[in-house]
Design an enzyme around this catalytic site. Structure first.
Site, PDB file in Angstrom:
ATOM      1  N   ASP A 239      -7.754  -1.972  -0.906  1.00  0.00           N
ATOM      2  CA  ASP A 239      -8.615  -2.931  -0.201  1.00  0.00           C
ATOM      3  C   ASP A 239     -10.056  -2.500  -0.432  1.00  0.00           C
ATOM      4  O   ASP A 239     -10.411  -1.350  -0.145  1.00  0.00           O
ATOM      5  CB  ASP A 239      -8.300  -2.936   1.298  1.00  0.00           C
TER       6      ASP A 239
ATOM      7  N   HIS B 183      -7.874  -7.634  -1.098  1.00  0.00           N
ATOM      8  CA  HIS B 183      -6.684  -6.853  -1.464  1.00  0.00           C
ATOM      9  C   HIS B 183      -6.297  -7.093  -2.928  1.00  0.00           C
ATOM     10  O   HIS B 183      -6.024  -8.222  -3.324  1.00  0.00           O
ATOM     11  CB  HIS B 183      -5.523  -7.253  -0.530  1.00  0.00           C
TER      12      HIS B 183
ATOM     13  N   GLU C 187      -5.909 -12.836   0.752  1.00  0.00           N
ATOM     14  CA  GLU C 187      -6.930 -11.890   1.202  1.00  0.00           C
ATOM     15  C   GLU C 187      -7.935 -11.615   0.088  1.00  0.00           C
ATOM     16  O   GLU C 187      -7.542 -11.146  -0.983  1.00  0.00           O
ATOM     17  CB  GLU C 187      -6.272 -10.558   1.611  1.00  0.00           C
TER      18      GLU C 187
ATOM     19  N   HIS D 105       0.824  -1.228   0.000  1.00  0.00           N
ATOM     20  CA  HIS D 105       0.000   0.000   0.000  1.00  0.00           C
ATOM     21  C   HIS D 105       0.851   1.268   0.000  1.00  0.00           C
ATOM     22  O   HIS D 105       0.355   2.331  -0.378  1.00  0.00           O
ATOM     23  CB  HIS D 105      -0.945   0.019   1.201  1.00  0.00           C
TER      24      HIS D 105
HETATM   25  C1  LIG Z   1      -4.325  -6.522   6.088  1.00  0.00           C
HETATM   26  C2  LIG Z   1      -4.649  -5.769   4.851  1.00  0.00           C
HETATM   27  N1  LIG Z   1      -5.345  -4.556   5.096  1.00  0.00           N
HETATM   28  C3  LIG Z   1      -3.484  -5.553   3.927  1.00  0.00           C
HETATM   29  O1  LIG Z   1      -3.416  -4.519   3.323  1.00  0.00           O
HETATM   30  N2  LIG Z   1      -2.600  -6.561   3.783  1.00  0.00           N
HETATM   31  C4  LIG Z   1      -1.490  -6.449   2.897  1.00  0.00           C
HETATM   32  C5  LIG Z   1      -0.745  -7.711   2.692  1.00  0.00           C
HETATM   33  C6  LIG Z   1      -0.552  -5.338   3.298  1.00  0.00           C
HETATM   34  O2  LIG Z   1      -0.303  -5.113   4.482  1.00  0.00           O
HETATM   35  O3  LIG Z   1      -0.005  -4.738   2.360  1.00  0.00           O
HETATM   36 ZN   LIG Z   2      -4.434  -4.409   1.275  1.00  0.00          ZN
END
Ligand SMILES: C[C@@H](N)C(=O)N[C@H](C)C(=O)O
Ligand SMILES: [Zn+2]
EC number: 3.4.13.22
Length: 235
Positions: A141, A206, A203, A134
């Site tokens: 997400d 995501h 996930e 991110h």
């Molecule tokens: C946990 C979730 N919100 C998320 O974004 N997971 C990915 C793997 C991340 O932390 O980049």
């Molecule tokens: Zn994510």
């Protein structure tokens, strides 16, 4: 290190731009701001320019299949400091769920709890070769909202630290409700993949376009493994 961290990043320099929120549904207030996460120059509703364009394409595909449904934005750009904040928060949550206290953890318990956290959260690495997805502005997400404005039930909430977060968790459950959850997850995946995104294999919510995880997933299907990442950490 995750396997996708081997992927070279050839930064293209595209700017972060604001997601046109009026086109989408939005989780409000923002789930991490509500917990106290602070964003500097940008907000969580920014993504790289092409990522925003592809998200709009995904929603247009969704409208062909479900005319009055919307993609709901849960989270987009996330500075490394917010990634760290959420990892620490989730560690506290995982302790709370297990009825444990940080000061009383055995080394094995500590290891197990961190493993659960890092099952769904990326490491808040400041190394430019291994940015959290991110923090590149390439990952988002999301979930779906139906024609009555209700959030569609995907069988587990976003960010749950359990196996229910795995995209195919309900694929082999034969109960009709489980089949609904699975078909909603498939619908979300289909419109996003059609718009060029890849889905995180762990996930259901995501998706990313242009980051290391995306390139690594593209390379699972390209025999020559030639896709590299075009977005590194936003500096
Ligand atoms: C946990 C979730 N919100 C998320 O974004 N997971 C990915 C793997 C991340 O932390 O980049
Ligand atoms: Zn994510």
């Amino acid at each position: 290190m995750r396997p996708y961290h081997q992927i070279p990043i050839i930064e293209c320099g595209e700017p972060l731009v604001k997601i046109p929120l009026e086109l989408f549904a939005v989780e409000s207030p923002h789930p991490y701001e509500k917990l106290g996460a602070t964003y500097g120059e940008y907000s969580p509703y920014y993504l790289r320019e092409t990522v925003v364009a592809n998200l709009i394409k995904a929603q247009n595909y969704l409208h062909i299949l479900r005319p009055h449904w919307h993609i709901q934005i849960f989270d987009g750009y996330r500075p490394v400091a917010v990634q760290q904040f959420m990892v620490d928060y989730s560690f506290g949550e995982a302790l709370r769920q297990r009825g444990l206290k940080a000061a009383e953890l055995s080394p094995q318990q500590q290891e197990e709890v961190w493993q659960a956290v890092y099952e769904i959260w990326a490491v808040p690495s400041l190394d430019l070769n291994t940015p959290p997805p991110h923090s590149t502005g390439a990952a988002v997400d999301i979930t779906l909202v139906d024609d009555t404005g209700q959030v569609v039930d995907m069988g587990s909430p976003i960010d749950e630290m359990s196996e229910r977060s795995h995209p195919d968790y309900y694929a082999h459950h034969h109960h009709p409700q489980s089949q609904n959850y699975h078909s909603h997850r498939e619908l979300l995946k289909d419109v996003m993949l059609k718009a060029g995104f890849q889905r995180n294999p762990k996930e259901w919510w995501h998706f990313s376009f242009g980051d290391q995880m995306w390139a690594w997933l593209c390379n699972q299907f390209n025999a020559d493994g030639s896709t590299s990442a075009r977005y590194g950490r936003v500096i």
